[in-house]
Motif scaffolding. Structure first.
Motif, short mmCIF file in Angstrom:
data_model
loop_
_atom_site.label_atom_id
_atom_site.label_comp_id
_atom_site.label_asym_id
_atom_site.label_seq_id
_atom_site.Cartn_x
_atom_site.Cartn_y
_atom_site.Cartn_z
N GLY A 94 0.81 -1.21 0.00
CA GLY A 94 0.00 0.00 0.00
C GLY A 94 0.85 1.26 0.00
O GLY A 94 0.52 2.25 -0.67
N MET A 95 1.93 1.25 0.78
CA MET A 95 2.86 2.39 0.74
C MET A 95 3.41 2.61 -0.65
O MET A 95 3.56 3.75 -1.11
CB MET A 95 4.02 2.14 1.72
CG MET A 95 3.66 2.23 3.19
SD MET A 95 5.11 1.94 4.22
CE MET A 95 4.42 2.26 5.85
N ILE A 132 5.19 10.53 5.84
CA ILE A 132 4.79 9.33 6.58
C ILE A 132 3.88 8.47 5.71
O ILE A 132 2.98 8.97 5.04
CB ILE A 132 4.07 9.71 7.88
CG1 ILE A 132 5.01 10.51 8.78
CG2 ILE A 132 3.55 8.48 8.61
CD1 ILE A 132 4.34 11.05 10.02
N GLY A 133 4.12 7.18 5.74
CA GLY A 133 3.22 6.23 5.09
C GLY A 133 3.46 6.03 3.61
O GLY A 133 2.67 5.32 2.98
N GLY A 186 -6.94 6.83 2.46
CA GLY A 186 -6.13 5.64 2.20
C GLY A 186 -4.82 5.66 2.95
O GLY A 186 -4.40 4.65 3.53
N LEU A 187 -4.16 6.81 2.97
CA LEU A 187 -2.90 6.94 3.68
C LEU A 187 -3.09 6.80 5.19
O LEU A 187 -2.26 6.20 5.89
CB LEU A 187 -2.25 8.28 3.35
CG LEU A 187 -0.86 8.54 3.91
CD1 LEU A 187 0.14 7.53 3.38
CD2 LEU A 187 -0.40 9.95 3.58
N ILE A 188 -4.19 7.35 5.71
CA ILE A 188 -4.45 7.25 7.15
C ILE A 188 -4.74 5.80 7.55
O ILE A 188 -4.29 5.34 8.61
CB ILE A 188 -5.63 8.18 7.53
CG1 ILE A 188 -5.25 9.63 7.27
CG2 ILE A 188 -6.02 7.99 8.99
CD1 ILE A 188 -6.34 10.62 7.59
N CYS A 223 -5.34 1.05 0.24
CA CYS A 223 -5.51 0.41 1.54
C CYS A 223 -6.04 -1.02 1.43
O CYS A 223 -5.87 -1.81 2.37
CB CYS A 223 -6.43 1.25 2.43
SG CYS A 223 -8.04 1.60 1.73
N LEU A 224 -6.66 -1.40 0.31
CA LEU A 224 -7.13 -2.77 0.14
C LEU A 224 -5.98 -3.75 -0.01
O LEU A 224 -6.18 -4.97 0.14
CB LEU A 224 -8.06 -2.87 -1.07
CG LEU A 224 -9.51 -2.43 -0.86
CD1 LEU A 224 -10.29 -2.54 -2.16
CD2 LEU A 224 -10.18 -3.24 0.24
#
Length: 662
Positions: free
Chosen positions: A165-166, A331-332, A493-495, A587-588
């Motif tokens: 995801g990152m 971040i992320g 999505g990042l959160i 995020c999936l």
């Protein structure tokens, strides 16, 4: 948790190779028992070679030589991993990565859009309870594991999807971030004209400057909307129009620069940040001094600092605060993990976290004075409130700043310096994002790291692919696509990705074990590190997950109530749904790869889950303080002559003779 002083003393004793006064060992493969006397030297030092910790007696060595060789092939040697030339190179590289274009155009723009100074309240709340803890978590995870955003999750294979995801988020950010650098390139080239094409001294801008009462746009706004973007020729998201070839050439030049920077490696890039990390502050100071001398600048500063408490009830304000923290600190997206993976094992990550995060956010706050002092002057010239002085959007820096530079004496010189500063800031940040993608791929395919030709070919294909996809964003309607990706790539999505990273490390890997890993790395940290580590531990377990969950709830409630806009254009439903799909796709990956990790295990569903959250055997290769369990490593068989350096214990002990007679 023990105090750091006690843990450091234990750590130093164990790492020095201290053993009990007499230890009984069995040589593997022959069953011969060997008594070894204690010594201050490690086995590798005693033998004069780098070998495994197991000690083989002369008898066991002779018996081993008579055994047939093992049919199991030796694992291929991994190519050596690069390291930073020094701790200051890493520190300045992280500052250059974090202090980027977002500090100049995104943070003041978000303050402008969310009612001025009220945005500072959720911004600093997010910094202390989400930004700093997650920043430390990423640095520690990458430095301890010495791996990129995908491979590092061998500490918990169930969460490998976080790294994927990152990678997806970093891809979206790189896609549109270099478009900003292309705009900066265009303005940099235009700055070599005298007079500046967006100043009132230019002949084509005389009608806009003479009649100030009936003109709704300044010359800088006309230059931005018509000459640079061409947005006046597009009807919306569905009408991108043709590619603007001057911007296409600027985008190509930007990707060529990124390609060349990536080929130099981390050691050479660490020298450049000595200039790129300090030069922006010099330009910002000059702009603040010039803005303070302009009429109406105090009104802009007052708008910047005066909070409008009504906006605190809007979920969009909190979403923008969290998004800006993640966007500015990186971040992320995997860049921090990748850069920390090239650190030395004993680097002080807590010190680096404090310096980088405070310095980055202080720069954002500092740059806001330069922006709002100019906005106050523009509002005074137009006779309108500060809130109506310019369109909201990333064009704020390309509208307010060019107009401010046109008011400076020697505006051509200052314009060149300013856009050169923006270009350097953008290249540093994009280099970090690209490093995250490349490190993740090189860790998964180590043969690319050792083969320079394959690595160069991979990097060239990656940059060229980004260039082709970025052509959509430099069409007449490209700004609409740019705003769409910008709004959703670093949103929910990042959160969600960072939330699962925080929960996974705290509860699956174990927050106590993670804190112990940090202690192992920063053994010589002052006593105040212990108290800070307790604070970060509380954030990882309670405050950060709770705050991120609270933000996500508000985001999903208000997502379809707040329309997405660029200027007066309202995005259609299908456009907003496309943005939601972008964030959901990132995020999936967590769910998809968690199912893959569980399906690879055997046993019941509970057994599979427990096995998938256990660290792999290769995770603790950097941990020199493993006291919970001692892993057995097969001794290396030396087929050639080697030197044995005898110590005093070899002459005093008679155990070898007893074994030989037996």
């Amino acid at each position: 948790m023990k105090p750091l002083t006690e843990q450091c003393s234990e750590h130093q004793k164990k790492s020095a190779g201290e053993m009990p006064s007499e230890e009984t060992r069995t040589a593997p493969g022959n069953g011969v028992t060997v008594n070894t006397a204690s010594t201050r030297e490690s086995p590798a030092q005693q033998n004069g070679i780098v070998s495994s910790p197991d000690v083989i007696s002369p008898v066991s060595q002779s018996q081993t030589e008579r055994q047939p060789p093992s049919s199991t092939p030796a694992p291929p040697a991994q190519p050596p991993r690069e390291q930073w030339g020094g701790k200051y190179e890493f520190l300045l590289s992280c500052i250059g990565y974090c202090v980027g274009l977002g500090n100049v155009w995104r943070f003041p723009y978000l303050c402008y859009r969310n009612g001025g100074g009220v945005f500072l309240i959720p911004y600093f709340i997010m910094l202390f309870f989400t930004g700093m803890p997650l920043f430390l978590m990423e640095l520690s995870l990458g430095q301890y594991g010495a791996a990129g955003p995908i491979t590092v999750w061998k500490c918990c294979p169930l969460l490998k999807g976080i790294g994927i995801g990152m990678l997806c988020v970093s891809t979206l950010v790189c896609l549109y971030y270099n478009v900003i650098i292309a705009w900066t390139f265009y303005y940099l080239g235009s700055s070599f004209q005298s007079p500046l094409p967006w100043s009132c001294d230019a002949l084509h801008n005389i009608p806009f400057c003479r009649n100030k009462t009936n003109v709704t746009q300044s010359p800088s706004e006309v230059f931005w909307n018509e000459k640079v973007l061409g947005v006046v020729n597009s009807e919306g998201l569905h009408d991108p129009g043709p590619v603007r070839w001057p911007l296409a050439l600027c985008l190509l030049a930007a990707w060529v620069v990124i390609f060349l920077c990536m080929l130099k490696g981390i050691r050479s890039s660490g020298k450049v940040v000595y200039v790129t990390a300090t030069f922006p502050y010099f330009v910002l100071v000059v702009l603040i001094i010039r803005g303070a001398t302009l009429e109406g600048s105090l009104n802009g500063v007052a708008f910047y600092l005066t909070p409008n408490w009504i906006h605190l009830a809007n979920a969009q304000v909190w979403n923008d605060a969290a998004s800006q923290i993640f966007y500015s600190l990186g971040i992320g997206v995997g860049g921090l993990l990748s850069m920390a993976s090239y650190n030395k094992f004993d680097n002080n990550v807590i010190r680096d976290t404090i310096v980088i995060t405070i310095g980055n956010c202080g720069t954002s706050f500092f740059a806001g004075f330069a922006i709002f002092s100019i906005l106050g002057h523009m509002a005074w010239r137009k006779g309108v409130p500060v809130g109506e002085v310019a369109d909201s959007g990333p064009g704020l820096a390309f509208v307010a700043y060019p107009e401010a530079l046109a008011l400076l004496p020697g505006s051509v010189f200052w314009s060149i310096l300013f856009f050169l500063m923006l270009f350097m800031l953008g290249v540093d940040t994009l280099f970090g994002n690209m490093e995250g993608i490349c490190t993740a791929v090189l860790d998964e395919f180590p043969q690319l790291r050792s083969n320079l030709k394959l690595k160069t070919l991979f990097l060239a294909l990656l940059c060229f692919s980004f260039y082709l996809m970025g052509l959509l964003l430099i069409t007449d309607g490209g700004i609409y696509w740019f705003t769409l990706i910008d709004s959703f790539s670093t949103s929910f999505g990042l959160i969600i990705i960072t939330l699962f990273m925080c929960i996974g490390i705290s509860f699956f890997y174990g927050v106590n074990q993670f804190c112990q890993d940090i202690v192992d790395m920063i053994c010589r940290c002052p006593p105040w590190c212990t108290k800070l580590l307790l604070y970060f531990k509380a954030c990882w377990v309670v405050f950060t997950p709770f705050l991120l969950t609270f933000i996500l709830t508000y985001i999903f409630i208000e997502m379809y109530r707040t329309p997405l806009r660029y200027g007066t254009y309202v995005y259609p439903t299908w456009g907003k749904a496309l943005g939601v799909c972008m964030g959901a796709f990132c995020c999936l990956q967590i769910l998809i790869w968690a199912i893959v990790a569980v399906s690879k295990q055997s046993g019941t569903l509970k057994d599979r889950f427990q096995k998938s959250i256990r660290p792999l055997n290769s995770w603790r290769v950097n941990n020199i303080n493993t006291t919970s369990q001692e892993q057995h490593v097969e001794p290396q068989q030396v087929e050639g002559p080697f030197t044995v350096n005898l110590t005093e214990a070899d002459f005093n002990a008679m155990n070898w003779e007893a074994i030989s007679e037996a």
